[in-house]
Enzyme design. Structure first.
Site, short mmCIF file in Angstrom:
data_model
loop_
_atom_site.label_atom_id
_atom_site.label_comp_id
_atom_site.label_asym_id
_atom_site.label_seq_id
_atom_site.Cartn_x
_atom_site.Cartn_y
_atom_site.Cartn_z
N CYS A 125 7.13 55.91 -30.31
CA CYS A 125 7.23 57.35 -30.56
C CYS A 125 6.52 57.73 -31.86
O CYS A 125 5.30 57.74 -31.91
CB CYS A 125 8.69 57.80 -30.55
SG CYS A 125 8.88 59.60 -30.40
N HIS A 236 10.99 55.73 -25.56
CA HIS A 236 11.95 54.92 -26.32
C HIS A 236 12.66 53.89 -25.44
O HIS A 236 13.79 54.13 -24.99
CB HIS A 236 13.01 55.82 -26.95
CG HIS A 236 12.53 56.65 -28.08
ND1 HIS A 236 12.63 56.25 -29.41
CD2 HIS A 236 11.96 57.87 -28.10
CE1 HIS A 236 12.14 57.19 -30.18
NE2 HIS A 236 11.72 58.19 -29.41
N GLU A 238 14.12 51.24 -26.38
CA GLU A 238 15.32 50.71 -27.06
C GLU A 238 16.56 51.55 -26.79
O GLU A 238 17.70 51.07 -26.88
CB GLU A 238 15.07 50.61 -28.58
CG GLU A 238 15.19 51.89 -29.37
CD GLU A 238 14.05 52.89 -29.15
OE1 GLU A 238 14.22 54.07 -29.52
OE2 GLU A 238 12.99 52.47 -28.61
#
Length: 309
Positions: A125, A236, A238
């Protein structure tokens, strides 16, 4: 799989102790008020990025902002890769901030790779935006857009398979990424192919996937350096396994976790090609993220847990 151009590297896949770094960033005022009171928070790292790296089989050394290039060079000589995380440090020109630190890291990593010393970078990002920013001579090339709290599949470019990142991707993971809304977007800036062209960096990067914001603006979702082991994604992965804010559209399905794991494994496998190590196990232990306290911040933050440095 297509090899990275112009560089001949020696693989060190047998390296047992893979240590990567996650760059910290300046703590926003909201964090200071909510979690630090009158004390200084310094900088922070969201724990989900640490877990993302650990999920691929590596350990993490935090990298501080507001340091000299010699500091970054010294740290990077002992570790096997750097993750530039997403976050709220939007001002890349702030003295001593995330942008300046990332510029040092980018330049040192280029220097290492040019010398035949394999060293990967990964930008998520804001980190991907920073990779584009630094490669454009630290000029602001981002466009305003709105792709926040959206989960989407990737629109892969026709030549995506001619890349390190996707060249050997399993068919089931490819289907998930390109067909299912497993990629969590939380950004209000976009890197576009037009801006990459205008700022003279399109030849440096292979665009692998695109997406559209809520108003139809097409933006770049995945990039890979044409010369170095540098990778950027605007979404993202994660968050799929490690962030649980109920008001956020973080995909938590089994397929979303499987897709996240692919990126984690890929980045750590890239780090395994680096043969850097600490001079001693004691120095390594003292440098790891385990030496820092972790705070539960999920009641008043988009992050479940945060390390303050």
């Amino acid at each position: 799989m297509v090899q990275i151009e112009q560089i001949d590297f020696t693989s060190a896949l047998g390296n047992r102790y893979i240590v990567q770094s996650v760059l910290s960033q300046e703590a926003p005022a909201s964090f200071v008020r909510k979690f630090c009171g009158n004390a200084s928070c310094g900088s922070y790292i969201a724990a989900s990025y640490v877990k993302f790296v650990e999920g691929g089989g590596a350990r993490v050394v935090p990298i501080r902002i507001s340091q000299t290039r010699d500091y970054y060079r010294a740290v990077m000589r002992q570790i096997n890769g750097v993750l530039l995380p997403g976050g709220g440090a939007d001002d890349f020109d702030r003295p001593g901030g995330y942008g300046e630190a990332g510029a040092h890291i980018y330049e040192v990593a280029k220097e290492m790779n040019r010398q035949g010393d394999y060293f990967p970078l990964w930008g998520t990002c804001l980190g991907m935006e920073l990779l584009a920013h630094v490669s454009a001579g630290r000029r602001e090339l981002r466009a305003d857009c709105w792709a926040s709290n959206l989960a989407m599949p990737l629109n892969l470019c026709p030549d995506f398979f001619r890349s390190q990142l996707f060249g050997a991707i399993p068919d089931d993971i490819l289907t998930i990424l390109s067909s299912d809304p497993v990629n969590a977007h939380f950004h209000h800036y976009c890197v576009t192919e037009k801006n990459m062209t205008e700022y003279g960096i399109l030849h440096k990067w292979h665009i692998l996937a695109m997406n559209h914001d809520v108003e139809g603006m097409e933006f770049v979702s995945v990039i890979e350096s044409r010369k170095y082991p540098f990778y950027g994604i605007i979404f993202h992965p994660e968050k799929n396994a490690y962030e649980w804010a109920t008001e956020r559209d973080n995909p938590h399905s089994a397929d979303a976790i499987k897709a996240m794991q692919y990126f984690s494994n890929f980045f750590v496998n890239e780090a395994r090609k680096s043969n850097h190590s600490f001079q001693s196990r004691a120095t390594e232990r003292n440098s790891l993220i385990y030496n820092y306290k972790i705070r539960h911040t999920g009641t008043a933050s988009v992050f479940e847990q945060v390390y303050f440095l």
